[in-house]
Design a protein around this motif. Structure first.
Motif, PDB file in Angstrom:
ATOM      1  N   MET A   1       0.846  -1.185   0.000  1.00 23.10           N
ATOM      2  CA  MET A   1       0.000   0.000   0.000  1.00 23.10           C
ATOM      3  C   MET A   1       0.889   1.246   0.000  1.00 23.10           C
ATOM      4  SD  MET A   1      -3.309   0.936   2.268  1.00 23.10           S
ATOM      5  CE  MET A   1      -2.806   1.622   3.814  1.00 23.10           C
ATOM      6  N   SER A   2       0.564   2.173  -0.862  1.00 21.06           N
ATOM      7  CA  SER A   2       1.317   3.413  -0.998  1.00 21.06           C
ATOM      8  C   SER A   2       0.796   4.457  -0.010  1.00 21.06           C
ATOM      9  CB  SER A   2       1.151   3.933  -2.425  1.00 21.06           C
ATOM     10  OG  SER A   2       1.856   5.122  -2.619  1.00 21.06           O
ATOM     11  N   GLU A   3       1.605   5.443   0.269  1.00 18.60           N
ATOM     12  CA  GLU A   3       1.167   6.530   1.144  1.00 18.60           C
ATOM     13  C   GLU A   3       1.718   7.861   0.676  1.00 18.60           C
ATOM     14  OE1 GLU A   3       1.940   5.693   5.267  1.00 18.60           O
ATOM     15  OE2 GLU A   3       0.833   3.825   5.208  1.00 18.60           O
ATOM     16  N   LYS A   4       1.792   8.065  -0.635  1.00 25.33           N
ATOM     17  CA  LYS A   4       2.305   9.340  -1.132  1.00 25.33           C
ATOM     18  C   LYS A   4       1.167  10.365  -1.189  1.00 25.33           C
ATOM     19  CE  LYS A   4       1.867   8.118  -5.975  1.00 25.33           C
ATOM     20  NZ  LYS A   4       2.549   7.649  -7.142  1.00 25.33           N
ATOM     21  N   THR A   5       1.555  11.629  -1.234  1.00 22.22           N
ATOM     22  CA  THR A   5       0.601  12.724  -1.359  1.00 22.22           C
ATOM     23  C   THR A   5       0.720  13.317  -2.747  1.00 22.22           C
ATOM     24  OG1 THR A   5       0.686  13.224   1.003  1.00 22.22           O
ATOM     25  CG2 THR A   5      -0.094  14.977  -0.460  1.00 22.22           C
ATOM     26  N   ILE A   6      -0.411  13.437  -3.431  1.00 29.82           N
ATOM     27  CA  ILE A   6      -0.463  14.016  -4.769  1.00 29.82           C
ATOM     28  C   ILE A   6      -1.223  15.334  -4.666  1.00 29.82           C
ATOM     29  CG2 ILE A   6      -1.269  13.710  -7.139  1.00 29.82           C
ATOM     30  CD1 ILE A   6      -1.200  10.627  -6.501  1.00 29.82           C
ATOM     31  N   ASN A   7      -0.558  16.420  -5.026  1.00 25.47           N
ATOM     32  CA  ASN A   7      -1.175  17.745  -4.982  1.00 25.47           C
ATOM     33  C   ASN A   7      -1.618  18.146  -6.381  1.00 25.47           C
ATOM     34  OD1 ASN A   7      -0.680  18.517  -2.123  1.00 25.47           O
ATOM     35  ND2 ASN A   7       1.417  18.103  -2.755  1.00 25.47           N
ATOM     36  N   CYS A   8      -2.889  18.477  -6.515  1.00 20.64           N
ATOM     37  CA  CYS A   8      -3.461  18.888  -7.805  1.00 20.64           C
ATOM     38  C   CYS A   8      -3.884  20.346  -7.717  1.00 20.64           C
ATOM     39  CB  CYS A   8      -4.683  18.056  -8.138  1.00 20.64           C
ATOM     40  SG  CYS A   8      -4.318  16.322  -8.353  1.00 20.64           S
ATOM     41  N   LEU A   9      -3.540  21.093  -8.744  1.00 21.92           N
ATOM     42  CA  LEU A   9      -3.961  22.488  -8.844  1.00 21.92           C
ATOM     43  C   LEU A   9      -4.867  22.629 -10.060  1.00 21.92           C
ATOM     44  CD1 LEU A   9      -3.838  25.449  -7.940  1.00 21.92           C
ATOM     45  CD2 LEU A   9      -1.808  25.690  -9.410  1.00 21.92           C
ATOM     46  N   CYS A  10      -6.039  23.167  -9.848  1.00 22.97           N
ATOM     47  CA  CYS A  10      -7.006  23.436 -10.903  1.00 22.97           C
ATOM     48  C   CYS A  10      -6.966  24.938 -11.162  1.00 22.97           C
ATOM     49  CB  CYS A  10      -8.399  23.025 -10.462  1.00 22.97           C
ATOM     50  SG  CYS A  10      -8.483  21.342  -9.806  1.00 22.97           S
TER      51      CYS A  10
END
Length: 120
Positions: free
Chosen positions: A1-10
């Protein structure tokens, strides 16, 4: 199981949007395909956190993401609104389409668009 953070900007072209052409450019720090388009496919794993934020191309115009609406069932990701950011943890595998509703300059009415999440 992964635990990375993905930040998205709209990033919203607010002038085009209020004039009838909803225009959103999406970016993330995950290197996903379709960067800078309105159809960003976020590739992620179960356990990853995804954060969504919004900005206007016109710095003096405000945008607020007001709702996250899963368009497929079951929802693979259900975020909560925390300190101005929609954030949540991916909970299962599959593909998901969703809608974000947003306002521009606090005007009545909302706009929306429908990007994708792909959980591997």
């Amino acid at each position: 199981m992964s635990e990375k953070t993905i930040n998205c900007l709209c990033v919203v072209d607010t002038a085009a949007t209020v004039n009838g052409t909803t225009t959103v450019y999406m970016l993330d720090d995950n290197g996903d395909p379709n960067q800078g388009s309105n159809e960003l496919t976020i590739n992620c794993d179960i356990g990853d956190t995804i954060n969504f934020n919004v900005a206007s191309i016109i710095p003096t115009w405000g945008c607020v993401l007001t709702a996250f609406v899963p368009a497929t069932s079951p929802a693979l990701f259900v975020p909560n609104y925390v300190n101005g950011v929609w954030t949540g943890i991916v909970n299962s595998k599959g593909n998901m389409t969703y809608h974000f509703n947003f306002t521009v300059n606090g005007q009545p009415g909302t706009y929306n668009w429908d990007p994708f999440i792909n959980v591997t």
